[in-house]
Scaffold this active site. Structure first.
Site, short mmCIF file in Angstrom:
data_model
loop_
_atom_site.label_atom_id
_atom_site.label_comp_id
_atom_site.label_asym_id
_atom_site.label_seq_id
_atom_site.Cartn_x
_atom_site.Cartn_y
_atom_site.Cartn_z
N GLY A 10 18.37 -28.77 22.64
CA GLY A 10 17.40 -28.38 23.66
C GLY A 10 17.77 -28.93 25.02
O GLY A 10 16.90 -29.30 25.82
N ALA A 11 19.08 -28.95 25.30
CA ALA A 11 19.57 -29.61 26.51
C ALA A 11 19.87 -28.66 27.65
O ALA A 11 20.42 -29.07 28.67
CB ALA A 11 20.83 -30.43 26.18
N GLY A 14 14.74 -28.53 31.13
CA GLY A 14 13.73 -29.56 30.95
C GLY A 14 14.26 -30.96 30.78
O GLY A 14 15.25 -31.36 31.41
N ILE A 15 13.61 -31.73 29.89
CA ILE A 15 14.00 -33.13 29.73
C ILE A 15 15.37 -33.27 29.07
O ILE A 15 16.06 -34.27 29.30
CB ILE A 15 12.94 -33.94 28.97
N GLY A 16 15.78 -32.28 28.27
CA GLY A 16 17.11 -32.34 27.67
C GLY A 16 18.20 -32.28 28.72
O GLY A 16 19.18 -33.03 28.68
N SER A 130 5.28 -35.85 20.29
CA SER A 130 4.30 -35.58 21.33
C SER A 130 2.97 -36.22 20.95
O SER A 130 2.69 -36.44 19.77
CB SER A 130 4.10 -34.06 21.49
N TYR A 155 1.80 -26.40 16.50
CA TYR A 155 2.65 -27.30 17.29
C TYR A 155 2.32 -28.76 16.98
O TYR A 155 3.22 -29.58 16.79
CB TYR A 155 2.46 -27.01 18.78
#
Length: 271
Positions: A10-11, A14-16, A130, A155
């Site tokens: 997931g890079a 976003g945060i990735g 989360s 989720y």
């Protein structure tokens, strides 16, 4: 190779992506994403290697695992960061509910495929969980959420699964040198929830987005865990928020629940 070898899923956004930029200054980062255009752009911006894998297709996860084992003699950190909240209930080509597969089944499978290499490397496995884990719950007779599906609940359950997976990884393998941690990045201004019909979509696509944390701020704990030393900077098996231990919901540290989830997950992946 400089520093640690760090694989981040997931890079591509976003945060990735933010963690990739921060860690690549001192470490070898492998950028894993679904979009070829975005993943290549992030990797080329820092001179990193990149691989594609769509976690809604388990064959691609298996291909990713095989490629990583072929290319890297050691893997010091596996950051299972890919995930998100989905829209209406959808089943993948593998026959699993999409939220469960992308957030839990796929990273579980990837970790299992890499496990011998991770153990040899005395590696760290990081899960992006989360605060949403607080409203997750398990019905082991209906893990695929065929009854009463809601995006937010699905989720939350997947994020609770991430946390329990870390607990069970720690229990099973910490005495063999493996460390594991989960973290909450905060509410971050990204494309998260942009494709869902959840009410959360309004937070991420309206003017409220200006009040959220930046991807760089959201990535701080991921960077800290990946670059740090387990047992010195942080403790294996823990859950962290803003680089500090954080409270979890009641039952999220239940070893019997963690074991049951592990066994049910293995059964789903064996189908």
């Amino acid at each position: 190779m400089a520093g640690k070898v760090i694989v981040i899923t997931g890079a591509s956004d976003g945060i990735g992506a933010a963690a990739t930029r921060a860690l690549s200054e001192r470490h070898t980062v492998v950028v894993v994403g679904r979009s070829a255009e975005k993943t290549r752009a992030v990797a080329e911006s820092v001179g990193a290697e990149w691989l594609l894998s769509d976690f809604s297709r388990l064959d691609e996860v298996r291909e990713l695992g095989a490629t990583l084992l072929e290319r890297y003699e050691r893997i010091d950190v596996l950051a299972n960061n890919a995930g998100g909240i989905m829209g209406p209930r959808t089943e993948t080509v593998d026959g699993h509910e999409l939220t469960l597969q992308v957030n839990h089944l796929a990273p579980f499978l990837l970790t299992q495929l890499l496990l011998p290499r991770l153990l040899d490397s005395r590696a760290t496995v990081i899960a992006t969980s989360s605060i949403a884990h607080r409203y997750g719950s398990f019905d082991f007779d209906d893990l695929e959420a065929r009854q009463g599906y809601r995006p937010e609940r699905a989720y939350g359950t997947a994020k609770l699964a991430n946390l329990l997976f870390v607990r069970e990884l720690h229990r099973r393998f910490h005495d063999q040198g493996l460390s594991a941690a989960a973290f909450h990045p905060g509410v971050v201004s990204t494309s998260f929830a942009g494709q869902t019909n959840s009410a959360l979509r309004l937070v991420y696509t309206s003017v409220l987005k200006r009040l959220l944390r930046t991807p760089e701020q959201g990535a701080e704990t991921l960077v800290w865990l990946a670059a740090g030393t387990p047992g010195i900077d942080w403790e294996s098996g823990g859950y962290y928020v803003k680089r500090a231990p954080a409270a979890i919901r009641r039952g999220a540290d239940d070893p019997a629940l963690a074991l049951a989830l592990w066994e049910h997950t293995e059964a789903l992946l064996a189908e």
